[in-house]
Write an enzyme that holds these catalytic residues in place. Structure first.
Site, PDB file in Angstrom:
ATOM      1  N   HIS A 157       0.845  -1.197   0.000  1.00  0.00           N
ATOM      2  CA  HIS A 157       0.000   0.000   0.000  1.00  0.00           C
ATOM      3  C   HIS A 157       0.881   1.248   0.000  1.00  0.00           C
ATOM      4  CE1 HIS A 157      -4.003  -1.828   1.691  1.00  0.00           C
ATOM      5  NE2 HIS A 157      -3.555  -2.476   0.633  1.00  0.00           N
ATOM      6  N   GLU A 196       0.837   3.892   1.809  1.00  0.00           N
ATOM      7  CA  GLU A 196       1.290   4.333   3.140  1.00  0.00           C
ATOM      8  C   GLU A 196       2.479   3.509   3.637  1.00  0.00           C
ATOM      9  OE1 GLU A 196      -1.784   3.433   2.162  1.00  0.00           O
ATOM     10  OE2 GLU A 196      -3.282   4.095   3.612  1.00  0.00           O
ATOM     11  N   CYS A 225      -2.298  -0.417   7.506  1.00  0.00           N
ATOM     12  CA  CYS A 225      -1.550   0.846   7.447  1.00  0.00           C
ATOM     13  C   CYS A 225      -1.695   1.636   8.750  1.00  0.00           C
ATOM     14  CB  CYS A 225      -2.019   1.665   6.253  1.00  0.00           C
ATOM     15  SG  CYS A 225      -1.626   0.849   4.686  1.00  0.00           S
TER      16      CYS A 225
END
EC number: 3.5.4.33
Lengths: 136, 136
Positions: free
Chosen positions: B46, B48, B79
């Site tokens: 992801h 993040e 995250c």
């Protein structure tokens, strides 16, 4: 879980919080790893995260269907979140983490994922206790 | 947030779920990234997560004190868990994620972390909607 415990011992020897993880499919180990947050200066380098990435790399796909993760400590919410996305079939845990484990933090695994707690719990827990005792 | 949105557009152009992230310290961008779960075949990739790793690498330490994360979509529980460990000072979010956002899933940020929602919400949300409409 013996192999995951060996990984945790490797982490211990390196001064890392001693958590180890192994991913198995059809009785074959496809990923093994231990916590490397200190060495890599990276909070995301938990044993489970590395094992998920390595197993997906081995399988050539991002979902860990029919895989079992053996991990010496109950996953935190980050790792539980990653395991959620992976849709892993089964998780086998050693020691519980009453403070920062995903259950205490309120996080969720995927509904398809089965989880078993308390395998080699005492050994896994003792290794953590010894590590933090030595740190003091 | 403009820079994070550009990252999300880059993800969109690559066929990735369009989420972008930027980490700032003292008005300086030290990490920028977008979602790469498809390209890397890795559920942990992801925006993040990559931004956290890159920022820690830049700073030479794993805690993101005095840092602000700008992210186009509310973080998921993975995250949020990583952000928890990073002890980041501030998070600025674009679109909310009613289904898989950390709030809906029950996860927690670090008590030291301030979070603001709804900055460029419409643009960030529209990009997601267009992406999933095109997928169908």
């Amino acid at each position: 879980m013996q192999k995951a415990f060996q990984e945790a011992e490797d982490a211990f020897d390196k001064g890392e919080i001693p958590v180890g993880a192994v991913v198995v499919i059809n009785n074959r180990i496809i990923a093994r790893s231990h916590n490397l947050t200190e060495l890599l200066n990276d909070v995301t380098a938990h044993a489970e995260m590395q094992a998920i990435t390595a197993a997906a790399n081995f399988l050539g796909g991002k979902y860990l269907k029919n895989c079992t993760l053996y991990v010496t400590l109950e996953p935190c919410q980050m790792c539980a979140g990653a395991l959620y996305w992976s849709q892993i079939t089964k998780i086998v845990c050693g020691a519980s983490d009453e403070k920062r484990g995903f259950r205490a933090m309120g996080s969720q695994l995927h509904p398809k994922t089965e989880i078993i707690f308390g395998i080699m719990e005492q050994e896994c827990s003792n290794l953590m206790t010894t590590f933090f005792k030595n740190k003091r």
